[in-house]
Design a protein around this motif. Sequence first.
Motif, mmCIF file in Angstrom:
data_model
loop_
_atom_site.group_PDB
_atom_site.id
_atom_site.type_symbol
_atom_site.label_atom_id
_atom_site.label_comp_id
_atom_site.label_asym_id
_atom_site.label_seq_id
_atom_site.Cartn_x
_atom_site.Cartn_y
_atom_site.Cartn_z
ATOM 1 N N ARG A 78 0.250 11.883 -9.445
ATOM 2 C CA ARG A 78 -0.721 12.969 -9.302
ATOM 3 C C ARG A 78 -0.056 14.335 -9.391
ATOM 4 N NH1 ARG A 78 -3.829 12.102 -4.302
ATOM 5 N NH2 ARG A 78 -4.957 10.625 -5.587
ATOM 6 N N TYR A 79 1.057 14.504 -8.691
ATOM 7 C CA TYR A 79 1.667 15.828 -8.642
ATOM 8 C C TYR A 79 2.668 16.081 -9.776
ATOM 9 C CZ TYR A 79 -0.705 16.407 -4.258
ATOM 10 O OH TYR A 79 -1.673 16.508 -3.308
ATOM 11 N N ALA A 80 3.279 15.043 -10.297
ATOM 12 C CA ALA A 80 4.260 15.240 -11.366
ATOM 13 C C ALA A 80 3.623 15.208 -12.756
ATOM 14 C CB ALA A 80 5.361 14.190 -11.266
ATOM 15 N N PHE A 81 2.631 14.325 -12.919
ATOM 16 C CA PHE A 81 2.050 14.129 -14.252
ATOM 17 C C PHE A 81 0.569 14.459 -14.331
ATOM 18 C CE2 PHE A 81 5.605 11.144 -13.792
ATOM 19 C CZ PHE A 81 6.418 11.601 -14.816
ATOM 20 N N VAL A 117 0.831 -1.210 0.000
ATOM 21 C CA VAL A 117 0.000 0.000 0.000
ATOM 22 C C VAL A 117 0.859 1.251 0.000
ATOM 23 C CG1 VAL A 117 -1.537 1.346 1.490
ATOM 24 C CG2 VAL A 117 -2.072 -0.992 0.940
ATOM 25 N N LEU A 118 1.930 1.254 0.770
ATOM 26 C CA LEU A 118 2.816 2.410 0.767
ATOM 27 C C LEU A 118 3.427 2.640 -0.611
ATOM 28 C CD1 LEU A 118 4.626 2.112 4.226
ATOM 29 C CD2 LEU A 118 2.918 3.791 3.520
ATOM 30 N N ALA A 119 3.797 1.570 -1.282
ATOM 31 C CA ALA A 119 4.344 1.703 -2.635
ATOM 32 C C ALA A 119 3.287 2.238 -3.593
ATOM 33 C CB ALA A 119 4.874 0.353 -3.112
ATOM 34 N N ALA A 120 2.061 1.706 -3.501
ATOM 35 C CA ALA A 120 0.982 2.177 -4.379
ATOM 36 C C ALA A 120 0.661 3.643 -4.108
ATOM 37 C CB ALA A 120 -0.268 1.317 -4.184
ATOM 38 N N LEU A 121 0.620 4.032 -2.846
ATOM 39 C CA LEU A 121 0.361 5.433 -2.517
ATOM 40 C C LEU A 121 1.496 6.349 -2.976
ATOM 41 C CD1 LEU A 121 -1.245 5.305 1.028
ATOM 42 C CD2 LEU A 121 -2.296 6.036 -1.091
ATOM 43 N N PHE A 122 2.724 5.899 -2.816
ATOM 44 C CA PHE A 122 3.860 6.691 -3.260
ATOM 45 C C PHE A 122 3.813 6.924 -4.771
ATOM 46 C CE2 PHE A 122 8.269 6.923 -4.809
ATOM 47 C CZ PHE A 122 8.672 8.078 -4.166
ATOM 48 N N VAL A 123 3.565 5.856 -5.524
ATOM 49 C CA VAL A 123 3.461 5.979 -6.981
ATOM 50 C C VAL A 123 2.296 6.890 -7.350
ATOM 51 C CG1 VAL A 123 2.931 4.691 -9.102
ATOM 52 C CG2 VAL A 123 4.593 3.790 -7.471
ATOM 53 N N ASN A 124 1.184 6.763 -6.659
ATOM 54 C CA ASN A 124 0.019 7.595 -6.946
ATOM 55 C C ASN A 124 0.301 9.073 -6.672
ATOM 56 O OD1 ASN A 124 -2.609 7.963 -7.873
ATOM 57 N ND2 ASN A 124 -3.474 7.776 -5.825
ATOM 58 N N VAL A 125 0.994 9.358 -5.583
ATOM 59 C CA VAL A 125 1.328 10.750 -5.272
ATOM 60 C C VAL A 125 2.271 11.324 -6.328
ATOM 61 C CG1 VAL A 125 2.586 12.215 -3.620
ATOM 62 C CG2 VAL A 125 0.886 10.587 -2.806
ATOM 63 N N ILE A 126 3.257 10.562 -6.718
ATOM 64 C CA ILE A 126 4.194 11.010 -7.767
ATOM 65 C C ILE A 126 3.442 11.270 -9.068
ATOM 66 C CG2 ILE A 126 6.190 10.353 -9.184
ATOM 67 C CD1 ILE A 126 6.894 11.038 -6.281
#
Length: 168
Positions: free
Chosen positions: A41-44, A30-39
């Motif tokens: 969301r804010y980068a792309f 879950v932490l990996a999925a949330l980290f990827v999602n945050v990246i």
Amino acid sequence: MIILKSILNAADRILTFFEDWTLFITVIAVLAALFVNVILRYAFNYSLAWSEELVREVIIYTTLIGCSAAVRNRSMIKVDVLLQLIPKTRYPLMLFSNLVTLIFAVMMLYYGWQIAAIQAVTHQKTIILQIPMVYLYALMPLMGGMMMIRTIQVMTQDFLSYREERRT
């Protein structure tokens, strides 16, 4: 009593391994999925719809499996005012608390099984990940069974320590 103690020790090792590793793996995922999602969301300016659903399902899982670990670690919420005022009530109160926890575990096992059986018949799935809901509802009887085993372990430890204390 020695046979019961060895059975409970074996169950403790198995349940501890299961609790620790599944909780570790699910939280890391879950932490990996949330980290990827945050990246994303804010980068792309792109968001993964499934990550929020995964987080919700893992929170359910960690809460239910964590109940068993909480019983093992004696981390359940309790009010111990009477215990502090009258120390002689320690073992009767611990027995009462353990019996209430055991009743709750049996109820979760029984009613969780019934709800999981209903979900097996209806074939419902989660919206995005399409996980069969029966898997999520099956966590309830699993948690009930694990809590029941853990509570019996704790009650046995309490009984043995009480007997040892009375002997001295």
